[in-house]
Design an enzyme around this catalytic site. Structure first.
Site, short mmCIF file in Angstrom:
data_model
loop_
_atom_site.label_atom_id
_atom_site.label_comp_id
_atom_site.label_asym_id
_atom_site.label_seq_id
_atom_site.Cartn_x
_atom_site.Cartn_y
_atom_site.Cartn_z
N CYS A 280 0.80 -1.23 0.00
CA CYS A 280 0.00 0.00 0.00
C CYS A 280 0.83 1.29 0.00
CB CYS A 280 -0.97 0.01 1.17
SG CYS A 280 -1.44 -1.60 1.77
N GLN A 327 1.16 -11.19 -3.75
CA GLN A 327 -0.22 -10.72 -3.77
C GLN A 327 -0.58 -10.27 -5.18
OE1 GLN A 327 -0.04 -7.56 -0.80
NE2 GLN A 327 -1.62 -8.65 0.33
N ASP A 329 -2.13 -7.71 -6.07
CA ASP A 329 -2.57 -6.54 -5.32
C ASP A 329 -3.08 -5.44 -6.24
OD1 ASP A 329 -3.06 -5.23 -3.01
OD2 ASP A 329 -0.97 -4.81 -2.50
N LYS A 416 -15.24 -3.95 4.62
CA LYS A 416 -14.63 -4.74 3.55
C LYS A 416 -15.49 -5.93 3.19
CE LYS A 416 -11.70 -7.98 6.05
NZ LYS A 416 -10.54 -8.82 6.00
#
Ligand SMILES: [Zn+2]
Ligand SMILES: [Zn+2]
Length: 587
Positions: A280, A327, A329, A416
């Site tokens: 992130c 990931q 991602d 989420k």
């Protein structure tokens, strides 16, 4: 005797408490049979429990049955579990003959040390446990392994006994049946057997798999598909590094919240750097690389990025529990009024991806993590929470998907949705996820210029569809038992020569298939064709092609589709055409 209310596995916590309690019973049984054995630890694991013992002679299978019988006695005695709080000195005295427990005691900061006792057996334990041993309806000890104390090769080697237990015999019988099926499909066994991946704990390290050529093909197909689909949907690709300054992780809050899962810092030029557990903060910097306008929103970044997270050595398993994983991602930066559309697109995309790999609606579970309306711990505008939560609900309802609504399960920074897939043992793995985040945009001051020319706070969404490429591959191997659909199969056609005479013809066919873009492997060894077919069947290629005299003369093939009878006289061009069609349809 304690009363014994029926026990039900309602939550993960119930299961863990139940299995952990059974490990106490296991330790008690071993101590009753071999009083000199020293005790290690006895946690619950993903399915079942284990206990580590220091005993000179190795446990045998016969011993396991003996211990099981002893456990059943303890269960029949229906002894109540009681918490006992002792002072540090009392605890030390009680544990004076248990060196490993004393080792653990050193790390317990509390003044009052918690133990749990049933009957005469007492164990250092912070709980939770079940009410009484009688609640354990059925137990089975499964296997013996060796494990270093604390996973440290410099420490003594202990013997680890694995077991499973359930409230009823029926549940145990169901589990054992599933387990038998699962063992045939276990990706940690099939992976090396099919030459997909391998783990070298002694030389490379535990939880650090490497992909062998065939596994690398499977992985590349997954990744290529993933990339093409992302490009179609307007994602932009990023590449980021594996380490970043510690100060970055402090600013992002990962260091404070996530420290236990991160590896110790490396020092470069007097500055500390950390291996990334997440991507992130890097994607945030891509967003920050220039001023943003509402006109370019939503911005969608994606990256197949390897991250590193600590997993205890006892928890490691094949590709599903590893110490580094990739990931799939992505981070979406949007304005508040785009939330619903962005979520709808993301969920659609996620389900499309899972279904493309063959997972059916009924195999995919959805779970929402929402606010507790009574709590005030949540960050961000209540209205935006409301928008996001109702959007998530609506989208799932429109899709007619069954889902679990976890009120109060949301993190403080946003709601989420998760998509979970069960493995062959019925363990659930999170594959897809979309997490709204009202926190990081504050921490990194992420804004965009609105139509009103003023700066506005961006909304950030973290998302992954497969979860981790490694874990997803583990799930795929188990789903198909290694017999992959043709578009995923590392080897699509296995070519065999009937006799040495036919090798030149077989080679010609091989070349033709290869030129058509089909993944071929051959076996021209001087073995009987029956033997070679049997070998090829173990390798699970979707098609086995045999080239003999008859085929050579007629310029055809004998084609054996996986699990079916062979078809003779198949024209090469027709075969190529058929395979290409099947690949295009992702069969
Ligand atoms: Zn315990
Ligand atoms: Zn993220």
């Amino acid at each position: 005797m304690a009363d014994k209310p029926k026990f039900k596995f309602e939550t993960e916590e119930d299961k863990k408490a139940f299995w952990h309690s059974t490990s106490h019973v296991l330790a008690d049984a071993v101590k009753r049979l071999w009083p000199d054995v020293k005790l290690g630890i006895g946690p619950a694991i993903d399915s079942g429990f284990y206990y580590d013992f220091d005993k000179k002679e190795p446990f045998t299978q016969e011993d396991l049955r003996k211990i099981e019988a002893e456990m059943k006695k303890i269960i029949k005695e229906n002894l109540e579990f009681k918490q006992v709080l002792l002072s540090r000195d009392e605890a030390k005295k009680l544990l004076k003959n248990e060196p490993y427990k004393l080792d653990l005691l050193k790390e317990i900061p509390e003044e009052k040390v918690s133990f749990y006792q049933h009957g005469k057996f007492i164990d250092l334990c912070k709980g939770p446990v079940i009410k009484s041993t009688g609640q354990i309806g059925a137990v089975r000890l499964l296997s013996i392994a060796s494990a270093y104390w604390r996973g440290d090769p410099k420490q003594p080697m202990l013997q680890r006994i694995y077991g499973i237990s359930f409230p009823t015999e029926k549940e145990l019988a169901d589990y054992l049946k599933k387990r038998e099926e699962a063992e045939k499909r276990d990706h940690s066994k099939l992976g090396p057997q099919l030459e997909l991946f391998q783990i070298f704990p002694e030389s490379i390290g535990s939880g650090l798999p490497i992909f062998l050529p065939k596994g690398a093909i499977l992985r590349r197909i997954i990744e290529d598909f993933w990339k093409v689909e992302h490009e179609k949907r307007g994602y932009q690709f990023l590449y980021t590094m594996h380490i970043g300054r510690k100060s970055l992780w402090i600013r992002s809050g990962h260091w404070a919240m996530y420290k236990d899962s991160m590896y110790p810092p490396v020092k470069i030029d007097e500055e500390e750097y950390l291996l990334k557990p997440m991507n992130c903060p890097f994607h945030i910097h891509a967003f920050l690389s220039k001023p943003r306008s509402y006109r370019e929103l939503p911005i969608k970044y994606c990256e197949l990025a390897t991250v590193y997270r600590y997993e205890a050595s006892g928890a490691l398993h094949g590709l599903t529990r590893v110490r580094g994983f990739t990931q799939d991602d992505g981070h979406i930066f949007c304005s508040p009024d785009q939330i619903k559309n962005v979520l709808a697109e993301t969920i659609d995309f996620n389900l499309y991806m899972l279904k493309a790999f063959g997972f059916k609606d009924e195999e995919i579970k959805a779970r929402l993590s929402l606010r507790d309306p009574k709590s005030e711990k949540y960050l961000g505008d209540a209205k935006i929470w409301e928008t996001a939560e109702s959007a998530l609900r609506e989208i799932l309802k429109e899709k007619g998907m069954k889902y679990h609504e976890g009120i109060g399960e949301a993190a403080f920074y946003g709601p989420k949705i998760d998509f979970l897939i069960e493995d062959v043992l019925g363990r659930e793995w999170q594959c897809g996820t979309a997490q709204l985040d009202f926190n990081l945009p504050e921490k990194f001051n992420l804004t965009y210029k609105g139509a009103d020319n003023a700066e506005h706070r961006i909304v950030m969404i973290h998302r992954a569809f497969l979860g981790s490429i490694e874990r997803f591959m583990g799930l795929l191997i188990e789903k198909y038992g290694g017999a992959f659909p043709i578009w995923l199969a590392p080897v699509q056609v296995k070519i065999l020569s009937f006799t040495d005479r036919n090798i030149p013809y077989a080679k010609k066919v091989e070349q033709q298939l290869r030129e058509a873009g089909i993944r071929v492997e051959s076996n021209y060894d001087p073995e009987t064709v029956e033997y070679k077919v049997r070998q090829a069947e173990i390798e699970k290629a979707p098609y086995i092609v045999v080239c003999g005299d008859k085929e050579e003369k007629a310029n055809t093939l004998a084609v054996r589709p996986r699990g079916q009878k062979p078809k003779f006289g198949v024209k090469i061009e027709d075969f190529i055409e058929q395979i290409k069609e099947e690949i295009a349809e992702r069969k």
